[in-house]
Scaffold this motif. Sequence first.
Motif, PDB file in Angstrom:
ATOM      1  N   SER A  30      -9.985 -39.498  88.382  1.00 15.33           N
ATOM      2  CA  SER A  30      -9.718 -40.603  87.470  1.00 15.33           C
ATOM      3  C   SER A  30      -8.361 -40.435  86.801  1.00 15.33           C
ATOM      4  O   SER A  30      -8.043 -39.382  86.259  1.00 15.33           O
ATOM      5  N   SER A  45      -5.302 -40.894  84.098  1.00 15.33           N
ATOM      6  CA  SER A  45      -5.312 -40.812  82.638  1.00 15.33           C
ATOM      7  C   SER A  45      -5.286 -42.195  81.994  1.00 15.33           C
ATOM      8  O   SER A  45      -5.870 -42.401  80.930  1.00 15.33           O
ATOM      9  N   ARG A 102      -8.792 -43.724  81.723  1.00  9.07           N
ATOM     10  CA  ARG A 102      -9.768 -43.012  80.893  1.00  9.07           C
ATOM     11  C   ARG A 102      -9.956 -43.676  79.543  1.00  9.07           C
ATOM     12  O   ARG A 102     -10.803 -43.261  78.759  1.00  9.07           O
ATOM     13  N   ASP A 105     -13.485 -44.611  78.909  1.00 10.59           N
ATOM     14  CA  ASP A 105     -14.530 -43.584  78.779  1.00 10.59           C
ATOM     15  C   ASP A 105     -15.072 -43.510  77.355  1.00 10.59           C
ATOM     16  O   ASP A 105     -14.321 -43.513  76.385  1.00 10.59           O
ATOM     17  N   ASN A 123     -18.067 -45.150  81.480  1.00 12.21           N
ATOM     18  CA  ASN A 123     -17.021 -46.166  81.273  1.00 12.21           C
ATOM     19  C   ASN A 123     -17.485 -47.603  81.502  1.00 12.21           C
ATOM     20  O   ASN A 123     -16.751 -48.545  81.191  1.00 12.21           O
TER      21      ASN A 123
END
Length: 216
Positions: free
Chosen positions: A52, A54, A57, A60, A110
């Motif tokens: 994944s 950055s 993210r 998340d 997510n």
Amino acid sequence: MAISPRKLRYDVYSYSYQNDANTPLVISVLASLIDRTVARNERIGRKCAGMSGSKTRVFDCHETPDMTIQSYLERIFRYTRAGPSVYVVAYVYIDRFCQSRPEFRITGRNVHRLLITTIMVASKYVEDMNYRNSYFARVGGITTKEMNTLELDFLFLMNFKMHVNVSVFESYCCHLEREVSIGGGYHIEKTLRCAEEIKSRHIGQRGFNQIARITL
């Protein structure tokens, strides 16, 4: 409850808040499809560890929320009354996002933030009138600052390619219909049964104008 592609198409194109008290079928179809996507991704999660990017993210959560995808989508519908076509367009956005970001995998951590973001953006694209970002944030269980950040990051990650023409919309409707008629009928009926059981336990506990708090 009988599941049929015809019923799904009716909901998408002819749903009326005055005549239809039930949650649009498209929500259960989408919930079933994404549920299985999450399950598949998490089965192969170890192989994809560290893949994944950055930038993605941002979606998340610190911990995996305990609210099911079906319940979360129903919550969004209950408080925003976004029309069925909004969920189809949100599905288009999710698919485009995943195709443009092959390192991204939809997971239990997510999926909720991705859904509230895509549905809010799709609502702004489809609907004539919309709630403020702060309202969507309350519905989604996040802060207004987080909602604004998610929206902006998503738009840039998508390179602002948000237009959905009629033929694309129709093709995704057809895909959801195939989900009902070919492979997903059993899973969708199971999702609907679980949703009805949860709804029967909570009916009447909260008014429409009082948003039950959740935190992602």
